[in-house]
Scaffold this motif. Sequence first.
Motif, short mmCIF file in Angstrom:
data_model
loop_
_atom_site.label_atom_id
_atom_site.label_comp_id
_atom_site.label_asym_id
_atom_site.label_seq_id
_atom_site.Cartn_x
_atom_site.Cartn_y
_atom_site.Cartn_z
N SER A 272 -11.67 144.09 -67.17
CA SER A 272 -10.08 143.76 -67.86
C SER A 272 -9.08 143.28 -66.22
O SER A 272 -8.90 143.08 -64.88
N GLY A 273 -7.93 143.16 -66.74
CA GLY A 273 -7.04 142.46 -66.16
C GLY A 273 -7.13 140.72 -65.70
O GLY A 273 -8.16 140.20 -65.70
N SER A 274 -6.05 140.64 -64.40
CA SER A 274 -6.53 138.67 -63.70
C SER A 274 -7.44 139.48 -62.85
O SER A 274 -7.26 140.07 -62.12
N LEU B 80 -10.86 139.44 -68.97
CA LEU B 80 -10.93 139.30 -68.02
C LEU B 80 -9.27 137.46 -68.54
O LEU B 80 -9.35 137.29 -69.26
N THR B 81 -8.91 138.05 -68.37
CA THR B 81 -7.08 137.22 -68.86
C THR B 81 -6.46 136.53 -67.41
O THR B 81 -6.43 136.95 -66.01
N GLY B 82 -5.26 135.83 -68.13
CA GLY B 82 -4.16 135.01 -66.73
C GLY B 82 -4.96 133.95 -66.20
O GLY B 82 -5.94 133.21 -66.70
N ASN C 65 -14.45 135.26 -71.55
CA ASN C 65 -13.42 135.60 -71.41
C ASN C 65 -12.18 135.51 -72.03
O ASN C 65 -12.32 134.59 -72.77
N SER C 66 -10.87 135.47 -71.08
CA SER C 66 -9.64 135.04 -71.80
C SER C 66 -8.95 134.17 -70.67
O SER C 66 -7.68 134.86 -71.01
N PHE C 67 -9.45 133.75 -70.12
CA PHE C 67 -8.81 133.00 -68.77
C PHE C 67 -7.64 132.16 -69.45
O PHE C 67 -8.39 131.24 -70.14
#
Length: 759
Positions: free
Chosen positions: A522-524, A575-577, A597-599
């Motif tokens: 997770s996270g960016s 993963l984000t951001g 992911n959630s990019f």
Amino acid sequence: MCSNHTLVRCNENHTLVRCNEKDRETLLTFKQGINDSFGMISTWSTEKDCCSWEGVHCDNITGRVIEIDLKGEPFDGVHDPVKVLKGEMNFCILELEFLSYLDLSFNEFDVISIPSIQNNITHSSNLFYLDLHPPTFTLHMDNLDWLSPHSSLKYLNLSWIDLHKETNWLQIVNSLPSLLELELSGCNLNNFPSVEYLNLPSLVTLSLSFNNFTSHIPDGFFNLTKDLTSLDLSYSNIHGEIPSSLLNLQNLRQLHLSNNQLQGSIPSTLGNLSSLISLSIGSNNFSGEISQFFFSKLSSLNHLDLSNSNFEFQFDLDWVPPFQLHTLSLNNITQGPNFPSWIYTQKSLQNLDISSAGISLVDRYKFSSLIERISFYIVLSNNSIAEDISNLTLNCSVLRLDHNNFTGGLPNLSPKPAIVDLSYNSFSRSIPHSWKNLSELRVMNLWNNKLSGELPLYISNWKELQDMNLGKNEFSGNIPVGMSQNLRVVILRANKFEGIIPRQLFNLSYLFHLDLAHNKLSGSLPHFVYNLTQMDTDHVDLWYDTTIDLFTKGQYYVCDVNPDRRTIDLSANHLTGEVPLELFRLVQVQSLNLSHNSFKGTIPKTIGGMKKMESLDLSNNKFFGEIPQSMALLNFLGVLNLSCNNFDGKIPTGTQLQSRDASSYIGNPKLCGAPLNNCTITEENPKTAMPSTENEDDESIKESLYLGMGVGFAAGFWGICGSLFLIRKWRHAYFRFIYGVGNRLYVTLMVKLNSFRRS
């Protein structure tokens, strides 16, 4: 004392001697064409006596140059070259009158210069040792005529120099009557010249391996010498049967004929060569039976290679060989299901390869004892051995047990292993504490087991680790921060890792394959300057004799580890951001997968610089904005998936983008253009647009329409607005009616307008 500047040699009477001026000039001429970026001959200057130069040795009395040792030290697979010479190898150095020893091997010269004077040397050559072989196949030499003056040669090594234009190599070598050792491996030799009238009575070592002889060995070839002790013809494409003259070499200690096209049965008289220490005849087309009686006189044998053979092995179960082997290769033979019992008797065995032999049954006690005492390499790959070896401590440097059915925990390991491949088994539990001190480890492959637990922090002790493949297990926890700076392959795919991706992973200058897909990360992604040198430069270090499981273009591949194949896969995580711009500047990357992911954010125009891209998957994220036109520059793009995002606008024009199936773009409601074909906005080129009466008529019609609608609306409003405001049922019915009429009116108007334009 001897001066450091002009006098460097003292004889027993402490008389000072100077370097000979003629020798010094010859050495400086040799130096002129050399590229010495590693400072190997930086001491070769006029400020110092030439006898004190690096690699130069002079006679203590005469001051004449007698030895030159400039052997290179090429890269070892991890570090850059320690010291090598490049550029021109000038044979003027052979004009040194008293030179007896010259070693220029393992340097990276790219051209050989042979001065015309070299062919007319008048002095008697003292040269007895000459080694010029490069580390790779880079040098070419048209002929060997320059060898003729050096009749005192005893050792000659020209391996890996291309000599394919020299058709009389054997006759020229025959002019060297003192020759004891001849090394011509990898010289691209393609013919055996006539052996008539040839004689090499002193020759004891002959290596012609890795050539391309597309013929039989002449029957009389081994009559050239009777004292031959070492013969290497492996990997040379030799056809036919073993010549009978070879069987007369009673002093032969090493015989290497492997990896050729030899055929027929093994002559029984080959077993009469009782001096044999090393016998390698595998990877040919031999057939027939081979039994224990063949080895009855080979009591000195310590190296045996029968791999890739169609022999019918006829060994008694209780046979105890007369030899004790150091190395045994029996891979790719028809042996199973039982492990050969006679191997258990080999107490000195240090290298064992019996992979792909159909073995499933072993004697548990004897097998355990055997593999525990082997100290160099054990290769048992591609069998069906189902044993629990968790209580064993293995001491080998190379351990390959992949593609078996081993169960239980991982074995304990001594600090020695450099390569550990235990992939495709059923090992379980966590990594043992005994692996803490694997200071020599370079390759670790645990792919596709049932291992679990967190990765121990002590993996930071594995400073030499290059390839780490822990994919398809059940590891959990965070990815450790401290890892080897030499890592080139990192595969943690299909585990249960969580937390953020350590920024240190993007600071590995040798890394060219990163696969963290199908975890819970997770996270960016970290925003800083990525130091992934292998991902953004043309520099390629080395390929390795190991494989990885590569997932790209929607499929799994098993391929050799090769820095030409550069891959990043972070798919199926949390993963984000925004994706850092630095990731799209890694211009050598060929496969990039950020899907599922959630990019968010847009695709930068710099992606057009990733011109080697073959597979790009950004699907199932939250990317938005237009697809940059620069993506049309990705000429090698074989797989593209941008589906299920929020891209908008028109798909840019370009073969690489328009030739895709619509599935590459679906799930982007505001995206249009081929291959989707759903654009509804007519684009107008401002440079070609011209005013016309048609446009004026359109405007008049629109004005009349709007005016009529306005008047009608006013009359209707004041006529019934009071009733509508007072009676809710009437009010709802009225608005439904007006809404339907408005829709029909708008559609009718547009049809009329289009019809008017066409007319």
